[in-house]
Design an enzyme around this catalytic site. Structure first.
Site, PDB file in Angstrom:
ATOM      1  N   ALA A  58      63.466  38.308  52.638  1.00 52.67           N
ATOM      2  CA  ALA A  58      63.994  36.948  52.508  1.00 52.67           C
ATOM      3  C   ALA A  58      64.181  36.657  51.029  1.00 52.67           C
ATOM      4  O   ALA A  58      64.664  37.511  50.302  1.00 52.67           O
ATOM      5  CB  ALA A  58      63.037  35.975  53.158  1.00 52.67           C
ATOM      6  N   CYS A  59      63.796  35.471  50.572  1.00 46.64           N
ATOM      7  CA  CYS A  59      63.922  35.064  49.178  1.00 46.64           C
ATOM      8  C   CYS A  59      63.173  36.042  48.274  1.00 46.64           C
ATOM      9  O   CYS A  59      62.041  36.357  48.583  1.00 46.64           O
ATOM     10  CB  CYS A  59      63.329  33.671  49.019  1.00 46.64           C
ATOM     11  SG  CYS A  59      63.628  32.910  47.445  1.00 46.64           S
ATOM     12  N   PRO A  60      63.674  36.587  47.180  1.00 49.08           N
ATOM     13  CA  PRO A  60      64.982  36.332  46.609  1.00 49.08           C
ATOM     14  C   PRO A  60      66.132  37.106  47.237  1.00 49.08           C
ATOM     15  O   PRO A  60      67.249  36.976  46.760  1.00 49.08           O
ATOM     16  CB  PRO A  60      64.798  36.708  45.139  1.00 49.08           C
ATOM     17  CG  PRO A  60      63.663  37.640  45.082  1.00 49.08           C
ATOM     18  CD  PRO A  60      62.852  37.430  46.302  1.00 49.08           C
TER      19      PRO A  60
END
Lengths: 78, 121, 394
Positions: A13-15
Protein backbone atom coordinates in the site's frame (compact mmCIF):
# COMPACT_ATOMS: atom_id res chain seq x y z
CA UNK A 1 23.39 -7.71 -22.07
CA UNK A 2 19.77 -6.81 -21.50
CA UNK A 3 18.08 -8.12 -18.41
CA UNK A 4 14.57 -8.80 -17.25
CA UNK A 5 13.84 -7.40 -13.79
CA UNK A 6 10.71 -8.65 -12.03
CA UNK A 7 9.29 -6.42 -9.32
CA UNK A 8 6.65 -7.95 -7.09
CA UNK A 9 4.72 -5.13 -5.45
CA UNK A 10 1.62 -7.12 -4.60
CA UNK A 11 0.08 -6.20 -1.26
CA UNK A 12 2.07 -2.99 -1.05
CA UNK A 13 0.00 0.00 0.00
CA UNK A 14 1.34 3.47 0.90
CA UNK A 15 3.85 4.60 -0.42
CA UNK A 16 2.88 2.16 -3.16
CA UNK A 17 4.05 -0.01 -6.04
CA UNK A 18 5.43 2.93 -8.03
CA UNK A 19 8.10 3.13 -5.31
CA UNK A 20 9.36 -0.29 -6.30
CA UNK A 21 9.30 0.59 -10.00
CA UNK A 22 11.36 3.75 -9.42
CA UNK A 23 13.88 1.76 -7.37
CA UNK A 24 14.21 -0.89 -10.12
CA UNK A 25 14.59 1.86 -12.74
CA UNK A 26 17.65 3.30 -10.95
CA UNK A 27 19.48 -0.01 -11.41
CA UNK A 28 18.26 -0.61 -14.98
CA UNK A 29 19.92 0.21 -18.30
CA UNK A 30 18.51 0.76 -21.78
CA UNK A 31 17.16 -2.45 -23.32
CA UNK A 32 16.22 -3.97 -19.95
CA UNK A 33 12.67 -5.12 -19.30
CA UNK A 34 11.00 -4.27 -15.97
CA UNK A 35 7.95 -6.32 -15.08
CA UNK A 36 5.86 -5.03 -12.16
CA UNK A 37 3.10 -6.98 -10.42
CA UNK A 38 0.75 -4.97 -8.23
CA UNK A 39 -2.64 -5.20 -6.53
CA UNK A 40 -3.13 -1.49 -5.80
CA UNK A 41 -5.80 -0.29 -8.29
CA UNK A 42 -4.15 3.16 -8.41
CA UNK A 43 -1.11 1.57 -10.04
CA UNK A 44 -2.64 1.46 -13.54
CA UNK A 45 -3.02 5.22 -14.11
CA UNK A 46 0.18 5.81 -12.12
CA UNK A 47 2.34 3.61 -14.33
CA UNK A 48 0.84 5.23 -17.45
CA UNK A 49 1.68 8.69 -16.13
CA UNK A 50 5.18 7.55 -15.21
CA UNK A 51 5.90 6.06 -18.65
CA UNK A 52 4.61 9.20 -20.33
CA UNK A 53 6.83 11.45 -18.24
CA UNK A 54 9.99 9.36 -18.40
CA UNK A 55 9.67 8.44 -22.08
CA UNK A 56 10.11 4.71 -21.57
CA UNK A 57 8.04 2.13 -23.43
CA UNK A 58 4.97 0.43 -21.96
CA UNK A 59 4.94 -2.97 -23.65
CA UNK A 60 2.06 -4.51 -21.73
CA UNK A 61 -0.52 -3.45 -19.14
CA UNK A 62 -2.99 -6.14 -18.13
CA UNK A 63 -5.15 -7.08 -15.19
CA UNK A 64 -6.03 -10.62 -14.22
CA UNK A 65 -7.66 -11.81 -10.98
CA UNK A 66 -6.98 -8.45 -9.36
CA UNK A 67 -3.29 -8.52 -10.21
CA UNK A 68 -2.04 -5.73 -12.46
CA UNK A 69 0.93 -6.58 -14.63
CA UNK A 70 2.96 -3.84 -16.28
CA UNK A 71 5.86 -4.63 -18.60
CA UNK A 72 8.16 -1.71 -19.35
CA UNK A 73 11.03 -1.59 -21.80
CA UNK A 74 13.72 0.79 -20.59
CA UNK A 75 14.65 3.13 -23.44
CA UNK A 76 15.08 6.58 -21.88
CA UNK A 77 18.13 6.11 -19.66
CA UNK A 78 20.98 8.50 -20.33
CA UNK B 1 20.91 19.01 27.94
CA UNK B 2 22.70 20.52 30.87
CA UNK B 3 25.01 18.16 32.72
CA UNK B 4 24.69 20.14 35.96
CA UNK B 5 23.58 18.72 39.25
CA UNK B 6 19.77 19.07 39.31
CA UNK B 7 19.78 20.10 42.99
CA UNK B 8 22.24 22.93 42.34
CA UNK B 9 20.13 23.98 39.39
CA UNK B 10 17.02 24.12 41.59
CA UNK B 11 18.85 26.24 44.16
CA UNK B 12 19.85 28.84 41.55
CA UNK B 13 16.27 28.84 40.30
CA UNK B 14 15.08 29.60 43.85
CA UNK B 15 17.11 32.81 43.81
CA UNK B 16 15.27 33.96 40.69
CA UNK B 17 12.55 36.50 41.74
CA UNK B 18 10.33 35.47 38.82
CA UNK B 19 10.38 31.90 40.05
CA UNK B 20 9.72 33.00 43.64
CA UNK B 21 6.65 34.93 42.54
CA UNK B 22 5.33 32.02 40.47
CA UNK B 23 5.94 29.67 43.39
CA UNK B 24 4.00 31.82 45.84
CA UNK B 25 1.08 31.97 43.39
CA UNK B 26 1.22 28.21 43.03
CA UNK B 27 1.07 27.83 46.83
CA UNK B 28 -1.94 30.17 46.91
CA UNK B 29 -3.64 28.04 44.24
CA UNK B 30 -2.97 24.85 46.19
CA UNK B 31 -4.38 26.46 49.38
CA UNK B 32 -7.54 27.54 47.53
CA UNK B 33 -7.99 24.10 46.00
CA UNK B 34 -7.63 22.53 49.44
CA UNK B 35 -10.07 24.97 51.06
CA UNK B 36 -12.72 24.31 48.40
CA UNK B 37 -12.29 20.54 48.57
CA UNK B 38 -11.32 20.47 44.87
CA UNK B 39 -7.83 19.17 45.66
CA UNK B 40 -9.25 15.92 47.02
CA UNK B 41 -11.32 15.54 43.91
CA UNK B 42 -8.35 16.24 41.62
CA UNK B 43 -6.26 13.65 43.43
CA UNK B 44 -9.00 11.07 42.95
CA UNK B 45 -9.61 11.95 39.31
CA UNK B 46 -5.94 11.72 38.40
CA UNK B 47 -5.68 8.09 39.53
CA UNK B 48 -4.48 6.26 36.38
CA UNK B 49 -7.50 3.97 36.39
CA UNK B 50 -9.97 6.87 36.46
CA UNK B 51 -8.01 8.78 33.82
CA UNK B 52 -8.15 5.74 31.56
CA UNK B 53 -11.91 5.50 31.97
CA UNK B 54 -12.30 9.20 31.18
CA UNK B 55 -10.18 8.93 28.04
CA UNK B 56 -12.04 5.81 26.98
CA UNK B 57 -15.32 7.68 27.21
CA UNK B 58 -14.08 10.87 25.61
CA UNK B 59 -12.08 9.46 22.69
CA UNK B 60 -14.55 7.96 20.21
CA UNK B 61 -15.10 8.19 16.46
CA UNK B 62 -17.97 10.58 17.19
CA UNK B 63 -15.97 12.95 19.37
CA UNK B 64 -13.05 12.91 16.95
CA UNK B 65 -15.38 14.02 14.16
CA UNK B 66 -17.09 16.50 16.47
CA UNK B 67 -13.77 18.02 17.50
CA UNK B 68 -12.96 18.55 13.87
CA UNK B 69 -16.25 20.32 13.17
CA UNK B 70 -16.20 22.49 16.29
CA UNK B 71 -14.55 25.34 14.40
CA UNK B 72 -17.33 25.38 11.79
CA UNK B 73 -20.03 24.89 14.43
CA UNK B 74 -18.81 27.86 16.48
CA UNK B 75 -18.85 30.08 13.39
CA UNK B 76 -22.39 28.86 12.63
CA UNK B 77 -23.46 29.59 16.20
CA UNK B 78 -22.14 33.11 15.77
CA UNK B 79 -24.31 33.56 12.67
CA UNK B 80 -27.30 32.13 14.53
CA UNK B 81 -26.76 34.52 17.45
CA UNK B 82 -26.61 37.41 15.00
CA UNK B 83 -29.84 36.30 13.30
CA UNK B 84 -31.56 36.14 16.68
CA UNK B 85 -30.67 39.79 17.31
CA UNK B 86 -32.30 40.89 14.06
CA UNK B 87 -35.69 42.62 14.11
CA UNK B 88 -38.23 40.50 12.18
CA UNK B 89 -41.95 40.73 11.61
CA UNK B 90 -44.11 37.60 12.02
CA UNK B 91 -44.15 35.45 8.83
CA UNK B 92 -47.28 34.00 7.23
CA UNK B 93 -47.53 30.54 5.64
CA UNK B 94 -47.41 32.02 2.14
CA UNK B 95 -44.27 33.94 3.08
CA UNK B 96 -42.78 30.71 4.43
CA UNK B 97 -43.46 28.95 1.13
CA UNK B 98 -42.13 31.89 -0.86
CA UNK B 99 -38.96 31.96 1.25
CA UNK B 100 -38.13 28.41 0.07
CA UNK B 101 -36.99 30.00 -3.19
CA UNK B 102 -34.19 31.62 -1.21
CA UNK B 103 -31.19 29.30 -1.76
CA UNK B 104 -29.93 29.89 1.81
CA UNK B 105 -33.28 28.90 3.30
CA UNK B 106 -33.49 25.86 1.03
CA UNK B 107 -30.00 24.78 2.02
CA UNK B 108 -30.80 25.31 5.71
CA UNK B 109 -33.89 23.17 5.33
CA UNK B 110 -31.81 20.48 3.66
CA UNK B 111 -29.44 20.56 6.63
CA UNK B 112 -32.38 20.30 9.00
CA UNK B 113 -33.65 17.19 7.18
CA UNK B 114 -30.16 15.62 7.34
CA UNK B 115 -30.07 16.44 11.05
CA UNK B 116 -33.48 14.82 11.62
CA UNK B 117 -32.26 11.74 9.77
CA UNK B 118 -29.14 11.49 11.94
CA UNK B 119 -31.24 11.92 15.10
CA UNK B 120 -33.59 9.14 14.00
CA UNK B 121 -30.79 6.60 13.39
CA UNK C 1 14.03 -18.80 35.46
CA UNK C 2 13.27 -15.32 34.10
CA UNK C 3 13.35 -15.04 30.35
CA UNK C 4 16.25 -13.03 28.99
CA UNK C 5 15.24 -10.46 26.39
CA UNK C 6 17.82 -8.44 24.49
CA UNK C 7 16.59 -5.26 22.77
CA UNK C 8 18.85 -3.63 20.18
CA UNK C 9 18.41 0.13 19.75
CA UNK C 10 16.85 2.76 22.03
CA UNK C 11 14.71 4.53 19.46
CA UNK C 12 10.95 4.68 19.86
CA UNK C 13 10.37 0.94 19.27
CA UNK C 14 13.27 -0.27 21.41
CA UNK C 15 12.45 1.95 24.39
CA UNK C 16 8.74 1.08 24.37
CA UNK C 17 9.50 -2.66 24.14
CA UNK C 18 12.20 -2.60 26.86
CA UNK C 19 10.11 -0.52 29.29
CA UNK C 20 6.97 -2.63 28.79
CA UNK C 21 8.86 -5.91 29.22
CA UNK C 22 10.68 -4.85 32.38
CA UNK C 23 7.39 -3.92 34.02
CA UNK C 24 6.25 -7.49 33.28
CA UNK C 25 9.26 -8.87 35.13
CA UNK C 26 11.51 -9.86 32.23
CA UNK C 27 15.29 -9.67 32.41
CA UNK C 28 15.81 -6.90 29.83
CA UNK C 29 19.09 -5.70 28.31
CA UNK C 30 18.92 -2.67 26.03
CA UNK C 31 21.86 -1.86 23.77
CA UNK C 32 22.28 1.68 22.42
CA UNK C 33 25.37 3.39 20.98
CA UNK C 34 24.27 6.97 21.61
CA UNK C 35 23.83 8.85 24.90
CA UNK C 36 20.80 10.74 23.66
CA UNK C 37 17.45 9.78 22.20
CA UNK C 38 16.27 12.20 19.53
CA UNK C 39 12.62 13.03 18.84
CA UNK C 40 13.18 12.81 15.11
CA UNK C 41 10.38 15.09 13.82
CA UNK C 42 12.11 17.79 15.89
CA UNK C 43 14.79 17.99 13.18
CA UNK C 44 12.22 19.74 10.98
CA UNK C 45 11.80 22.52 13.53
CA UNK C 46 15.57 22.75 14.03
CA UNK C 47 16.22 22.96 10.28
CA UNK C 48 13.38 25.24 9.20
CA UNK C 49 12.48 27.29 12.26
CA UNK C 50 15.78 27.44 14.11
CA UNK C 51 14.69 25.62 17.25
CA UNK C 52 17.27 24.61 19.82
CA UNK C 53 18.13 20.88 19.44
CA UNK C 54 18.11 20.37 23.23
CA UNK C 55 14.33 20.66 23.10
CA UNK C 56 14.16 17.41 21.17
CA UNK C 57 16.82 15.38 22.96
CA UNK C 58 16.83 13.42 26.20
CA UNK C 59 19.48 11.24 27.79
CA UNK C 60 18.67 7.58 27.13
CA UNK C 61 19.32 6.68 30.78
CA UNK C 62 16.49 9.01 31.85
CA UNK C 63 14.11 7.23 29.46
CA UNK C 64 14.52 3.67 30.73
CA UNK C 65 12.72 2.27 33.73
CA UNK C 66 14.73 1.03 36.71
CA UNK C 67 15.58 -2.61 36.10
CA UNK C 68 16.43 -2.26 32.41
CA UNK C 69 20.07 -3.13 31.95
CA UNK C 70 21.24 -0.34 29.60
CA UNK C 71 24.48 -0.97 27.74
CA UNK C 72 26.19 1.83 25.87
CA UNK C 73 27.68 -0.16 23.02
CA UNK C 74 27.45 -0.72 19.28
CA UNK C 75 26.02 -3.88 17.76
CA UNK C 76 28.48 -5.53 15.41
CA UNK C 77 26.87 -8.81 14.47
CA UNK C 78 24.01 -11.11 15.33
CA UNK C 79 23.95 -14.87 15.01
CA UNK C 80 20.36 -16.04 15.02
CA UNK C 81 21.36 -19.74 14.95
CA UNK C 82 23.68 -19.42 17.94
CA UNK C 83 21.40 -16.87 19.65
CA UNK C 84 24.21 -14.41 20.26
CA UNK C 85 24.82 -10.68 19.75
CA UNK C 86 28.39 -9.44 19.38
CA UNK C 87 29.14 -5.90 20.53
CA UNK C 88 31.94 -3.54 19.58
CA UNK C 89 33.36 -3.66 23.11
CA UNK C 90 34.05 -7.36 22.63
CA UNK C 91 31.14 -8.41 24.82
CA UNK C 92 28.82 -11.19 23.61
CA UNK C 93 25.20 -11.33 24.76
CA UNK C 94 22.98 -14.38 24.62
CA UNK C 95 19.21 -14.27 24.70
CA UNK C 96 15.95 -16.20 24.95
CA UNK C 97 14.17 -13.53 22.90
CA UNK C 98 15.70 -10.87 20.69
CA UNK C 99 14.10 -7.63 19.50
CA UNK C 100 15.91 -5.81 16.73
CA UNK C 101 14.98 -2.12 16.62
CA UNK C 102 18.00 -0.63 14.90
CA UNK C 103 16.26 1.72 12.49
CA UNK C 104 17.58 2.67 9.06
CA UNK C 105 21.00 3.69 7.83
CA UNK C 106 21.64 6.41 5.27
CA UNK C 107 23.47 6.02 2.00
CA UNK C 108 25.02 9.30 0.78
CA UNK C 109 27.31 7.60 -1.72
CA UNK C 110 25.02 6.00 -4.32
CA UNK C 111 23.95 9.36 -5.74
CA UNK C 112 26.93 11.25 -7.23
CA UNK C 113 27.46 14.60 -5.48
CA UNK C 114 25.10 13.77 -2.62
CA UNK C 115 27.75 13.50 0.11
CA UNK C 116 29.22 16.84 -0.90
CA UNK C 117 25.76 18.47 -0.90
CA UNK C 118 25.02 17.00 2.54
CA UNK C 119 28.36 18.12 3.95
CA UNK C 120 27.69 21.63 2.65
CA UNK C 121 24.04 22.18 3.52
CA UNK C 122 23.09 19.37 5.93
CA UNK C 123 19.58 17.89 5.94
CA UNK C 124 16.63 17.16 8.23
CA UNK C 125 17.11 13.39 8.46
CA UNK C 126 20.57 12.52 9.70
CA UNK C 127 20.91 14.27 13.06
CA UNK C 128 20.44 17.54 14.96
CA UNK C 129 23.87 18.90 13.97
CA UNK C 130 23.04 18.45 10.28
CA UNK C 131 19.63 20.05 10.78
CA UNK C 132 21.37 23.03 12.41
CA UNK C 133 23.66 23.32 9.39
CA UNK C 134 20.63 23.42 7.11
CA UNK C 135 19.04 26.13 9.30
CA UNK C 136 22.18 28.25 8.90
CA UNK C 137 21.75 28.15 5.12
CA UNK C 138 17.95 28.49 5.07
CA UNK C 139 17.99 31.46 7.45
CA UNK C 140 20.64 33.27 5.44
CA UNK C 141 19.02 32.64 2.04
CA UNK C 142 18.07 36.17 0.90
CA UNK C 143 16.89 35.23 -2.57
CA UNK C 144 16.82 32.27 -4.92
CA UNK C 145 15.61 28.69 -4.74
CA UNK C 146 15.28 26.34 -1.80
CA UNK C 147 14.95 22.82 -3.20
CA UNK C 148 13.59 19.97 -1.08
CA UNK C 149 14.03 16.68 -2.93
CA UNK C 150 14.52 12.94 -2.39
CA UNK C 151 17.00 10.42 -3.77
CA UNK C 152 14.52 7.55 -3.48
CA UNK C 153 10.77 7.13 -2.94
CA UNK C 154 11.26 4.82 0.05
CA UNK C 155 12.26 6.93 3.05
CA UNK C 156 10.97 7.16 6.58
CA UNK C 157 8.17 9.54 7.48
CA UNK C 158 6.57 9.99 4.01
CA UNK C 159 5.22 13.51 4.79
CA UNK C 160 8.59 14.81 6.10
CA UNK C 161 9.43 16.80 2.93
CA UNK C 162 5.90 18.25 2.86
CA UNK C 163 6.28 19.41 6.45
CA UNK C 164 9.68 20.83 5.48
CA UNK C 165 8.04 22.79 2.65
CA UNK C 166 5.29 24.16 4.90
CA UNK C 167 7.62 25.12 7.73
CA UNK C 168 10.21 26.75 5.48
CA UNK C 169 7.61 28.74 3.56
CA UNK C 170 6.19 30.13 6.82
CA UNK C 171 9.65 31.00 8.06
CA UNK C 172 10.47 32.80 4.81
CA UNK C 173 7.17 34.64 4.97
CA UNK C 174 7.90 35.77 8.51
CA UNK C 175 11.32 36.99 7.39
CA UNK C 176 9.69 38.93 4.57
CA UNK C 177 11.46 36.94 1.84
CA UNK C 178 8.50 35.09 0.46
CA UNK C 179 8.66 36.85 -2.90
CA UNK C 180 12.40 36.47 -3.18
CA UNK C 181 12.84 32.82 -2.22
CA UNK C 182 11.02 30.05 -4.05
CA UNK C 183 10.43 26.82 -2.12
CA UNK C 184 10.45 23.87 -4.53
CA UNK C 185 9.25 20.45 -3.40
CA UNK C 186 10.47 17.85 -5.93
CA UNK C 187 9.45 14.27 -5.18
CA UNK C 188 9.55 10.88 -6.95
CA UNK C 189 5.80 10.26 -6.67
CA UNK C 190 3.15 10.54 -9.38
CA UNK C 191 1.14 12.99 -7.25
CA UNK C 192 2.11 15.61 -4.67
CA UNK C 193 1.77 12.91 -1.99
CA UNK C 194 2.36 9.13 -2.45
CA UNK C 195 -1.33 8.44 -1.85
CA UNK C 196 -3.52 10.18 -4.42
CA UNK C 197 -6.33 10.52 -1.85
CA UNK C 198 -4.12 12.64 0.40
CA UNK C 199 -2.45 14.40 -2.54
CA UNK C 200 -5.83 15.98 -3.33
CA UNK C 201 -5.92 17.42 0.21
CA UNK C 202 -2.26 18.36 0.57
CA UNK C 203 -1.65 19.91 -2.85
CA UNK C 204 -4.04 22.89 -2.52
CA UNK C 205 -2.56 23.57 0.92
CA UNK C 206 0.97 23.58 -0.55
CA UNK C 207 -0.23 25.93 -3.28
CA UNK C 208 -1.75 28.21 -0.65
CA UNK C 209 1.62 28.30 1.11
CA UNK C 210 3.27 29.28 -2.18
CA UNK C 211 5.25 26.04 -2.57
CA UNK C 212 6.13 24.91 -6.10
CA UNK C 213 5.47 21.18 -6.45
CA UNK C 214 7.30 18.96 -8.94
CA UNK C 215 6.29 15.31 -9.25
CA UNK C 216 8.21 12.36 -10.71
CA UNK C 217 11.55 13.84 -9.77
CA UNK C 218 13.93 11.26 -8.29
CA UNK C 219 17.41 12.66 -7.71
CA UNK C 220 19.99 10.87 -9.86
CA UNK C 221 23.00 13.13 -9.45
CA UNK C 222 23.97 16.49 -7.98
CA UNK C 223 26.43 19.01 -9.40
CA UNK C 224 27.39 21.00 -6.31
CA UNK C 225 29.79 23.32 -8.20
CA UNK C 226 27.11 24.50 -10.61
CA UNK C 227 24.26 24.07 -8.11
CA UNK C 228 22.16 21.73 -10.22
CA UNK C 229 20.19 18.59 -9.42
CA UNK C 230 19.44 16.03 -12.15
CA UNK C 231 16.55 13.57 -11.97
CA UNK C 232 16.30 10.00 -13.14
CA UNK C 233 13.21 11.04 -15.10
CA UNK C 234 15.39 13.36 -17.21
CA UNK C 235 14.89 16.82 -15.71
CA UNK C 236 17.13 19.31 -13.96
CA UNK C 237 16.64 21.83 -11.18
CA UNK C 238 18.79 24.76 -10.14
CA UNK C 239 19.11 25.54 -6.46
CA UNK C 240 20.67 27.99 -4.06
CA UNK C 241 20.12 25.80 -1.00
CA UNK C 242 19.07 22.15 -1.28
CA UNK C 243 18.31 19.27 1.04
CA UNK C 244 17.99 15.82 -0.52
CA UNK C 245 16.59 12.93 1.52
CA UNK C 246 19.19 10.16 1.43
CA UNK C 247 18.55 6.62 0.26
CA UNK C 248 17.32 4.66 3.30
CA UNK C 249 18.77 1.20 3.88
CA UNK C 250 18.55 -1.42 6.60
CA UNK C 251 20.91 -1.37 9.61
CA UNK C 252 24.59 -1.88 8.76
CA UNK C 253 25.24 -4.95 10.85
CA UNK C 254 26.16 -8.50 10.02
CA UNK C 255 23.37 -11.01 10.57
CA UNK C 256 23.70 -14.79 10.32
CA UNK C 257 21.94 -16.12 8.30
CA UNK C 258 22.28 -13.35 5.75
CA UNK C 259 19.07 -14.51 4.06
CA UNK C 260 16.90 -12.68 6.64
CA UNK C 261 17.89 -9.37 5.00
CA UNK C 262 16.34 -8.13 1.77
CA UNK C 263 18.37 -6.53 -1.04
CA UNK C 264 18.43 -3.18 0.81
CA UNK C 265 19.34 -4.67 4.17
CA UNK C 266 15.85 -4.44 5.69
CA UNK C 267 15.05 -7.40 7.91
CA UNK C 268 12.40 -9.74 6.51
CA UNK C 269 9.55 -10.31 8.96
CA UNK C 270 6.06 -11.74 8.99
CA UNK C 271 4.07 -8.54 8.53
CA UNK C 272 1.56 -9.49 11.24
CA UNK C 273 3.67 -11.15 13.94
CA UNK C 274 6.89 -9.19 13.22
CA UNK C 275 8.82 -12.42 13.74
CA UNK C 276 12.00 -12.56 11.68
CA UNK C 277 11.59 -15.02 8.81
CA UNK C 278 12.39 -18.51 10.06
CA UNK C 279 12.95 -17.56 13.73
CA UNK C 280 10.17 -17.54 16.30
CA UNK C 281 12.40 -16.06 19.01
CA UNK C 282 13.52 -12.99 17.07
CA UNK C 283 11.50 -9.90 16.18
CA UNK C 284 12.33 -6.82 14.11
CA UNK C 285 10.26 -3.70 14.80
CA UNK C 286 10.07 -0.18 13.41
CA UNK C 287 12.07 1.22 10.52
CA UNK C 288 14.51 -1.71 10.24
CA UNK C 289 11.97 -4.28 9.04
CA UNK C 290 10.48 -4.80 5.58
CA UNK C 291 6.75 -4.49 6.43
CA UNK C 292 4.84 -2.85 3.55
CA UNK C 293 3.79 0.17 5.61
CA UNK C 294 5.24 3.62 6.32
CA UNK C 295 8.37 3.88 8.42
CA UNK C 296 7.36 6.11 11.32
CA UNK C 297 7.51 6.44 15.11
CA UNK C 298 3.87 5.43 15.37
CA UNK C 299 4.42 2.13 13.54
CA UNK C 300 7.50 1.47 15.72
CA UNK C 301 5.49 2.15 18.89
CA UNK C 302 2.55 -0.04 17.80
CA UNK C 303 4.95 -2.76 16.61
CA UNK C 304 6.66 -2.80 20.01
CA UNK C 305 3.32 -3.32 21.75
CA UNK C 306 2.49 -6.24 19.45
CA UNK C 307 5.85 -7.92 20.06
CA UNK C 308 5.60 -7.51 23.84
CA UNK C 309 2.11 -9.03 23.79
CA UNK C 310 3.37 -11.97 21.72
CA UNK C 311 6.26 -12.55 24.16
CA UNK C 312 3.65 -12.50 26.96
CA UNK C 313 1.79 -15.26 25.09
CA UNK C 314 -1.03 -13.35 23.39
CA UNK C 315 -1.78 -13.78 19.68
CA UNK C 316 -1.38 -10.05 18.93
CA UNK C 317 -1.10 -8.91 15.32
CA UNK C 318 0.40 -5.80 13.76
CA UNK C 319 -2.14 -4.03 11.55
CA UNK C 320 0.25 -1.79 9.62
CA UNK C 321 -1.67 1.20 10.95
CA UNK C 322 -0.20 4.59 10.13
CA UNK C 323 -0.99 7.98 11.62
CA UNK C 324 1.54 10.24 9.90
CA UNK C 325 0.96 13.85 10.87
CA UNK C 326 1.31 16.62 8.29
CA UNK C 327 1.49 20.00 9.98
CA UNK C 328 0.76 23.22 8.14
CA UNK C 329 0.30 26.71 9.52
CA UNK C 330 -1.84 26.29 12.67
CA UNK C 331 -3.48 23.17 11.30
CA UNK C 332 -2.62 19.52 10.76
CA UNK C 333 -3.88 16.34 9.16
CA UNK C 334 -2.99 12.65 9.51
CA UNK C 335 -2.28 10.05 6.85
CA UNK C 336 -4.37 7.15 8.11
CA UNK C 337 -4.19 3.65 6.60
CA UNK C 338 -3.58 0.02 7.50
CA UNK C 339 -2.76 -3.23 5.69
CA UNK C 340 -6.45 -3.85 5.24
CA UNK C 341 -7.48 -0.35 4.36
CA UNK C 342 -6.00 2.11 1.87
CA UNK C 343 -5.45 5.76 2.85
CA UNK C 344 -8.69 7.58 3.67
CA UNK C 345 -9.28 11.29 3.04
CA UNK C 346 -8.43 13.29 6.18
CA UNK C 347 -8.61 17.07 5.94
CA UNK C 348 -6.55 19.73 7.68
CA UNK C 349 -8.05 21.18 10.86
CA UNK C 350 -7.09 23.10 13.98
CA UNK C 351 -8.45 20.25 16.10
CA UNK C 352 -6.00 17.78 14.52
CA UNK C 353 -3.18 20.23 15.12
CA UNK C 354 -4.17 20.27 18.78
CA UNK C 355 -4.18 16.45 18.83
CA UNK C 356 -0.72 16.42 17.25
CA UNK C 357 0.50 18.95 19.85
CA UNK C 358 -0.85 16.64 22.57
CA UNK C 359 0.89 13.61 21.01
CA UNK C 360 4.18 15.49 20.97
CA UNK C 361 3.65 16.65 24.56
CA UNK C 362 3.11 13.03 25.63
CA UNK C 363 6.13 11.74 23.67
CA UNK C 364 8.76 11.39 26.41
CA UNK C 365 6.32 9.99 28.91
CA UNK C 366 4.98 7.49 26.35
CA UNK C 367 8.51 6.14 25.88
CA UNK C 368 9.35 5.76 29.55
CA UNK C 369 5.91 4.72 30.80
CA UNK C 370 4.25 3.18 27.74
CA UNK C 371 1.88 1.11 29.90
CA UNK C 372 0.27 4.32 31.21
CA UNK C 373 -0.52 5.53 27.70
CA UNK C 374 -1.64 2.24 26.19
CA UNK C 375 -5.34 2.63 26.86
CA UNK C 376 -5.35 6.26 25.67
CA UNK C 377 -3.59 5.37 22.42
CA UNK C 378 -5.80 2.31 22.02
CA UNK C 379 -8.90 4.49 22.35
CA UNK C 380 -7.51 6.93 19.78
CA UNK C 381 -6.51 4.28 17.25
CA UNK C 382 -9.84 2.52 17.61
CA UNK C 383 -11.79 5.77 17.28
CA UNK C 384 -9.83 6.70 14.16
CA UNK C 385 -9.73 3.23 12.60
CA UNK C 386 -10.06 3.76 8.83
CA UNK C 387 -13.08 1.43 8.66
CA UNK C 388 -14.80 3.31 11.47
CA UNK C 389 -14.13 6.75 10.02
CA UNK C 390 -15.51 5.46 6.75
CA UNK C 391 -14.89 6.35 3.12
CA UNK C 392 -15.91 9.95 3.73
CA UNK C 393 -12.90 10.16 6.01
CA UNK C 394 -12.31 12.63 8.80
Amino acid sequence: MSEKIVVDARGTACPGPITKLVRAYRQAKNGDIIEVLATDPGFKPDVQAWVKRTGNELVELTEENGVIKAVIKVTAKK
Amino acid sequence: MSERDPLAQLLTELENPEFQEALSKLLELVKNLEKSGLLDMLVAITEPEVINRIFDMVITTGTMKLGDSIEGLLNKLGDVAEALQEDVKPASLSELIASLKDPEVAKGLGRLIALLKALGK
Amino acid sequence: MTEKVVVLGAGTGGLVAANLLVSHGYDVTLVEKKDYHLFQPGMLWIAFQGHDPSKYMRRVDTLVKPGVNLLKDTVESIDLNERTVKLESGKTLDYDKLIIALGVSYDYDSVPGHRQLWETYGDYFSGPEHAQRLWKHVSSLREGKLVLAAADPLYKCPPAPHKAAFLSSYTLKKMGRKDKVEVILALPFIHAYPSETMAKIVEPKLEEAGVTVMTMFTVESIDVENKKIYSMEGEELEYDVAAVIPINKGPQIEITPDSVKDEDGFIKVNKYTLEVEGFDDVYAIGDCNNTPTSKTGVTAHLGAEVVVDRILGYDAKFTGRTNCPIVANGTATFVISSYEHPVIPVKFSKFKRMLEDLFIAAYWSSLRDPEKWRSVFKAYFEATDPTKLGESGW
